[in-house]
Structure formats: structure tokens, C-alpha cells
Design a protein around this motif. Structure first.
Motif, short mmCIF file in Angstrom:
data_model
loop_
_atom_site.label_atom_id
_atom_site.label_comp_id
_atom_site.label_asym_id
_atom_site.label_seq_id
_atom_site.Cartn_x
_atom_site.Cartn_y
_atom_site.Cartn_z
N ALA A 206 0.84 -1.21 0.00
CA ALA A 206 0.00 0.00 0.00
C ALA A 206 0.87 1.25 0.00
CB ALA A 206 -0.93 -0.01 1.21
N ARG A 207 1.95 1.22 0.76
CA ARG A 207 2.87 2.36 0.81
C ARG A 207 3.55 2.58 -0.54
NH1 ARG A 207 4.85 4.74 5.05
NH2 ARG A 207 6.90 4.78 4.09
N ARG A 208 3.98 1.50 -1.16
CA ARG A 208 4.65 1.63 -2.46
C ARG A 208 3.69 2.19 -3.52
NH1 ARG A 208 7.12 -3.29 -0.77
NH2 ARG A 208 5.47 -4.50 -1.79
N ARG A 209 2.47 1.69 -3.49
CA ARG A 209 1.50 2.16 -4.48
C ARG A 209 1.16 3.63 -4.24
NH1 ARG A 209 0.06 2.12 -9.46
NH2 ARG A 209 -2.13 1.74 -9.93
N ALA A 210 0.98 4.02 -3.00
CA ALA A 210 0.66 5.42 -2.69
C ALA A 210 1.79 6.34 -3.11
CB ALA A 210 0.38 5.57 -1.20
N GLY A 212 3.81 5.87 -5.64
CA GLY A 212 3.73 6.01 -7.08
C GLY A 212 2.57 6.88 -7.54
N LEU A 213 1.49 6.88 -6.75
CA LEU A 213 0.31 7.68 -7.10
C LEU A 213 0.34 9.08 -6.50
CD1 LEU A 213 -2.42 4.93 -6.49
CD2 LEU A 213 -1.53 5.71 -8.70
N CYS A 214 1.38 9.38 -5.72
CA CYS A 214 1.49 10.68 -5.02
C CYS A 214 0.29 10.91 -4.12
CB CYS A 214 1.65 11.83 -6.01
SG CYS A 214 3.19 11.75 -6.95
N LEU A 215 -0.15 9.86 -3.44
CA LEU A 215 -1.30 9.95 -2.53
C LEU A 215 -0.78 10.13 -1.10
CD1 LEU A 215 -4.48 9.52 -2.36
CD2 LEU A 215 -3.90 7.21 -1.59
N PRO A 216 -1.13 11.22 -0.42
CA PRO A 216 -0.64 11.45 0.94
C PRO A 216 -1.18 10.41 1.93
CG PRO A 216 -1.45 13.49 -0.03
CD PRO A 216 -1.90 12.37 -0.92
N LEU A 217 -0.27 9.85 2.72
CA LEU A 217 -0.63 8.90 3.78
C LEU A 217 -0.23 9.48 5.13
CD1 LEU A 217 0.66 5.50 2.31
CD2 LEU A 217 -1.58 6.56 1.99
N PHE A 218 -1.16 9.41 6.08
CA PHE A 218 -0.90 9.85 7.44
C PHE A 218 -1.23 8.73 8.42
CE2 PHE A 218 -1.53 13.79 5.16
CZ PHE A 218 -0.65 14.68 5.75
N VAL A 219 -0.45 8.67 9.50
CA VAL A 219 -0.76 7.78 10.62
C VAL A 219 -1.29 8.64 11.76
CG1 VAL A 219 0.22 6.32 12.42
CG2 VAL A 219 0.84 5.92 10.05
N LEU A 220 -2.39 8.20 12.36
CA LEU A 220 -2.96 8.87 13.52
C LEU A 220 -2.51 8.15 14.79
CD1 LEU A 220 -6.65 9.29 12.30
CD2 LEU A 220 -5.08 11.17 12.78
N ASP A 221 -1.94 8.90 15.74
CA ASP A 221 -1.71 8.29 17.05
C ASP A 221 -2.85 8.69 17.97
OD1 ASP A 221 -1.21 10.81 18.18
OD2 ASP A 221 0.96 10.63 17.93
N LEU A 222 -2.91 8.10 19.14
CA LEU A 222 -4.08 8.30 20.00
C LEU A 222 -4.10 9.66 20.69
CD1 LEU A 222 -4.38 4.71 21.43
CD2 LEU A 222 -5.71 5.78 19.62
N THR A 223 -3.02 10.42 20.56
CA THR A 223 -3.06 11.80 21.06
C THR A 223 -3.82 12.69 20.09
OG1 THR A 223 -1.02 12.53 19.97
CG2 THR A 223 -0.81 11.48 22.13
N GLY A 224 -4.10 12.18 18.89
CA GLY A 224 -4.77 12.99 17.88
C GLY A 224 -3.82 13.82 17.07
N THR A 225 -2.57 13.37 16.95
CA THR A 225 -1.56 14.09 16.19
C THR A 225 -1.21 13.31 14.93
OG1 THR A 225 -0.63 14.93 18.26
CG2 THR A 225 0.71 15.17 16.27
N PRO A 226 -1.73 13.70 13.76
CA PRO A 226 -1.39 12.98 12.52
C PRO A 226 0.09 13.15 12.17
CG PRO A 226 -3.38 14.31 12.24
CD PRO A 226 -2.74 14.75 13.53
N GLN A 227 0.69 12.08 11.67
CA GLN A 227 2.09 12.10 11.26
C GLN A 227 2.18 11.69 9.79
OE1 GLN A 227 4.54 13.14 13.09
NE2 GLN A 227 3.54 13.24 15.09
N PRO A 228 2.85 12.48 8.93
CA PRO A 228 3.02 12.09 7.53
C PRO A 228 3.99 10.92 7.42
CG PRO A 228 4.27 14.09 8.01
CD PRO A 228 3.47 13.78 9.24
N VAL A 229 3.67 9.94 6.57
CA VAL A 229 4.52 8.77 6.46
C VAL A 229 5.04 8.54 5.04
CG1 VAL A 229 3.50 7.58 8.44
CG2 VAL A 229 2.55 7.22 6.17
N ASN A 230 4.73 9.45 4.11
CA ASN A 230 5.33 9.34 2.78
C ASN A 230 5.61 10.73 2.23
OD1 ASN A 230 2.75 10.17 2.06
ND2 ASN A 230 2.47 8.63 0.48
#
Length: 241
Positions: A206-210, A212-230
């Protein structure tokens, strides 16, 4: 008790990170962050339960004990890491508390990002909280008219905005290749920008495909602080919508 970086090595890909635990004001006004246990190895989160996502923290200034979100770090390899916290033992000597006005607010803006008002995280305890946090964060990034999709569409779109569609995966499994491709396809057919959020990270394909597609991916932690991962997510944070 905040602002000090802790070195963390991902046990999956062996990448090194520096983690700064977010600080929140105690009831007495002192900024308080969970004390990360230095030297203890982090562990990848493969299954998440709400009861296991809180840690007990004691304020050094007033001695109060409270429940703080379990510190987590999203690695660029897609793993979400649980960081060990020092257990609460005997209370340490008290320190002089800072006035409440000096307590720093959490800021999700990484170094080098365009200056903007600090993002205020919202603790995530339910799936609905995760969608609300994503909507607030997208508004903070500059998207207009951001609203929760009620009800969520058959394409899994949870948030919509002007020229925006976003999916929020609050499950305990990493988001799949199919989820990324479906979001991208729906964004293309809607002439909109797609953004994906996940609590448990992403599978490697999923990360590799995103990427290639220039699709932003974020991870949410439980503090409510999104982190960019690509790269696409980091560029979105830097430039805004």
C-alpha cells in the motif's frame, strides 16, 4: 518534561528516529509528557485495544497521577511502534511549576513546514474521534468546507471538502493496497485530492502504491496528532492545501 528527543530504532527496518513525546498541561499548569524509557526497545503494534492505549504519568510539580495516551511513533517503513514508558514509582522531588500561560501547546507541524497556527490535537478514543481528528487536521492544512461524510460512501470516503476526499481507517490492521487504490480512483473520478489516514499504519505494498500515485498517507496516534509517512504527505504539510 517535554522537548527532549529520545533516540528510537525501528525493530522492523532498523531506521533510527528521534522521538519527542508531546506535552499536555497538567491540572496545575505544568507541561507534562510521558517519560520514555531510554534504552528499552519499541515494539510494533499489530493489534490495538482501547484499554491498552493509556499509561499512568505522575506530575513532578504537584504529584498528581493521570492517564496519558500511550506514546507511539509511525516509522517510514509503515510500522507503528509502541514506546515503553517508565513505570510510576515513588514520587520524585517536586519542581517549581510553570505558570499556566507558559505551558506549550502541542504542534503537529514538522520542521520546515510553512508557518501556521499550531494544530490542537484531539484525543482519539473511538472511531468517530479518528474521523473528527482527520477533518480538523485537513481544515488546519487549508482545505475548505471540510465535513464528515454522513453517511460514509460506498467507496469508504469518511471526510469531504472542496476538492477533497479522505478515508480514515480506525481499525487495528494496516491499511491495504486495495484501500489506497480505491481512494485514489475515487479522487480521480471526483476531480478531487485524496488523503488517507490510518491508526495502524499501512502494508508495504500500500505504501509503495501510494508513493507512485502521489497519494498522501498519514498515521494517527491516539493523542490525535497525525504524522506524515510518505513524501506526498510531507509535501502537503509543508505547502498546505
Amino acid at each position: 518534561m517535554s522537548g527532549e528527543g529520545v533516540p528510537v530504532r525501528c525493530p522492523t527496518c532498523r531506521r533510527d528516529h528521534v522521538y519527542v513525546p508531546p506535552a499536555y498541561p497538567c491540572a496545575c499548569g505544568t507541561p507534562l509528557a510521558p517519560p520514555i524509557q531510554r534504552g528499552a526497545a519499541p515494539s510494533p503494534i499489530t493489534h490495538r485495544t482501547w484499554n491498552d492505549t493509556w499509561v499512568t504519568v505522575r506530575c513532578r510539580a504537584c504529584g498528581r497521577q493521570g492517564q496519558w495516551p500511550q506514546p507511539e511513533l509511525g516509522c517510514s517503513c509503515g510500522s507503528v511502534l509502541k514506546l515503553p514508558v517508565r513505570p510510576v514509582t515513588a514520587p520524585p522531588p517536586p519542581a517549581d511549576p510553570l505558570p499556566p500561560a507558559q505551558a506549550p501547546l502541542p504542534n503537529a507541524r514538522p520542521p520546515g513546514a510553512r508557518a501556521r497556527t499550531a494544530f490542537r490535537p484531539r484525543t482519539i478514543r473511538t472511531a468517530r474521534d479518528a474521523v473528527t481528528t482527520a477533518a480538523l487536521y485537513l481544515t488546519w492544512l487549508g482545505f475548505a468546507g471540510v465535513l464528515r461524510a454522513e453517511p460514509a460512501s460506498a467507496f469508504g470516503i469518511d471526510v469531504r471538502g472542496r476538492g477533497l476526499v479522505a478515508r480514515v481507517d480506525p481499525t487495528t490492521r494496516p491499511a491495504s493496497l486495495k484501500a489506497v487504490e480505491c481512494l485514489w480512483l475515487h479522487a480521480m473520478t471526483s476531480s478531487a485530492r485524496g488523503v488517507h489516514f490510518s491508526l495502524a499504519g499501512y502494508t508495504p505494498d500500500a505504501r509503495r502504491r501510494a508513493e507512485g500515485l502521489c497519494l498522501p498517507l498519514f498515521v494517527l496516534d491516539l493523542t490525535g496528532t497525525p504524522q506524515p509517512v510518505n513524501g506526498a504527505a510531507r509535501r502537503l504539510v509543508s505547502t498546505g492545501a
